[in-house]
Design a protein around this motif. Structure first.
Motif, PDB file in Angstrom:
ATOM      1  N   THR A 145       1.144  -0.783  -0.150  1.00 29.94           N
ATOM      2  CA  THR A 145      -0.294  -0.051  -0.293  1.00 29.94           C
ATOM      3  C   THR A 145       1.009   1.650   0.337  1.00 29.94           C
ATOM      4  O   THR A 145       1.945   1.710   0.600  1.00 29.94           O
ATOM      5  CB  THR A 145      -1.281  -0.306   1.356  1.00 29.94           C
ATOM      6  N   ALA A 156      -3.585   3.309   6.158  1.00 30.39           N
ATOM      7  CA  ALA A 156      -2.039   1.383   5.178  1.00 30.39           C
ATOM      8  C   ALA A 156      -2.590   0.521   6.352  1.00 30.39           C
ATOM      9  O   ALA A 156      -2.673  -0.569   5.731  1.00 30.39           O
ATOM     10  CB  ALA A 156      -1.381   2.274   6.088  1.00 30.39           C
ATOM     11  N   LEU A 160      -4.105  -3.009   4.971  1.00 32.25           N
ATOM     12  CA  LEU A 160      -2.773  -4.102   5.001  1.00 32.25           C
ATOM     13  C   LEU A 160      -3.717  -4.940   5.625  1.00 32.25           C
ATOM     14  O   LEU A 160      -3.482  -5.791   5.448  1.00 32.25           O
ATOM     15  CB  LEU A 160      -1.208  -3.546   6.112  1.00 32.25           C
ATOM     16  N   CYS A 173       4.464  -1.630   3.183  1.00 36.10           N
ATOM     17  CA  CYS A 173       4.046  -1.009   3.058  1.00 36.10           C
ATOM     18  C   CYS A 173       5.516   1.132   2.896  1.00 36.10           C
ATOM     19  O   CYS A 173       6.119   1.296   3.784  1.00 36.10           O
ATOM     20  CB  CYS A 173       3.080  -0.375   4.837  1.00 36.10           C
ATOM     21  N   THR A 189       1.110  -4.380  12.287  1.00 34.24           N
ATOM     22  CA  THR A 189       0.912  -5.280  10.218  1.00 34.24           C
ATOM     23  C   THR A 189       0.304  -6.585  11.297  1.00 34.24           C
ATOM     24  O   THR A 189       0.682  -7.720  11.733  1.00 34.24           O
ATOM     25  CB  THR A 189       1.244  -5.247   9.493  1.00 34.24           C
TER      26      THR A 189
END
Length: 278
Positions: A145, A156, A160, A173, A189
């Motif tokens: 992303t 973001a 994800l 990212c 994440t």
């Protein structure tokens, strides 16, 4: 994530010679960098090369090395149908992983401003198409992303999460962010994170050992080799222009021809010619 797992370091290249050098240097994987491919063709990384051109270069690189090849597939070169076509072609070339990003066409280098991001649902559809199209379940899908620059960290991370749920094996990212935010991204994440150590990006370059402790299984150096090659060519061209004598450079800044022949596999080619000669 396992904070003590091993980490794979993948230098990036834009051509098959670079892939051979990466393998001979003892690395475990090679990354086909869109930035480097475009640069080797004299283009900026603005998405001017189409999927067929990129696939042809990826095929050349995969044929030149026994290393696992991680292919930068940009946006997939279109909608979900284009992604399916891209996955089929690159999988036939023998790649180990491919990376998709959530920009619109024409894409921009991740370090450039004013990138246009596709809706989350559109990118989710592309990831699902890639996952469903691959024939080898070991082919890794990396979903990247670029939305942080325009919409911030929370947006973001939401993307994800959606990309992971859609089936992405690894996540990525892009910044801009500092090391503190990089650590936060790694911690939050929802899946394994691939990290770019790129001189052209507004992200910190972090040592592989530190990234490993942060739980990162893959670190990519997408721009280093093409930048090094450009500088070396500039310097040697200046010598040719100013003196015309390159002999003093041999062995230091120039690879001797015999050694270059070894790099590109001439001994093996000659052995094959002898073996199969009539």
């Amino acid at each position: 994530m396992n904070r003590h797992q091993r980490i794979v370091i993948a230098p990036g290249t834009g051509d098959a010679l670079g892939a051979r050098l990466v393998e001979q240097a003892g690395f475990e994987a090679v990354y086909v960098s869109g930035y480097a491919v475009e640069g080797s063709c004299g283009n900026p990384d603005t998405g001017v090369m189409d999927g067929s051109e990129m696939a042809q270069r990826i095929e050349q690189i995969a044929a030149a090395t026994t290393l696992p090849v991680i292919a930068d597939a940009d946006t997939g070169y279109g909608d979900a149908l284009a992604v399916m076509r891209t996955v089929r072609r690159l999988e036939r070339a023998g790649i180990a992983a491919l990376q998709l990003e959530d920009q619109e066409l024409p894409k921009r280098c991740g370090s450039m401003p004013e990138k246009i991001i596709v809706p989350t649902a559109a990118m989710v559809g592309k990831i699902k198409a890639a996952v469903d199209t691959r024939e080898d379940p070991n082919l890794q899908i990396i979903a990247r992303t670029d939305v942080l620059q325009s919409e911030g960290l929370e947006a973001a991370l939401e993307r994800l999460s959606a990309y992971r749920e859609a089936g992405a094996d690894l996540l990525m990212c892009l910044g801009p962010y500092d090391k503190g935010v990089a650590r936060d991204i790694c911690r939050r994440t929802p899946g394994p994170l691939a990290y770019l150590n790129a001189e052209s990006l507004t992200m910190p370059m972090i040592a592989p050992a530190e990234l490993r402790e942060m739980g990162v299984p893959l670190v990519i150096y997408p721009t280093t080799l093409v930048l090094a090659a450009a500088r070396a060519m500039q310097q040697v061209l200046a010598v040719i222009r100013d003196s015309g004598n390159t002999e003093p450079l041999m062995g230091d800044r120039l690879v001797p021809p015999a050694a270059f022949n070894d790099i590109v596999g001439l001994p093996a080619a000659r052995a094959a010619q002898a073996r199969y000669a009539g």
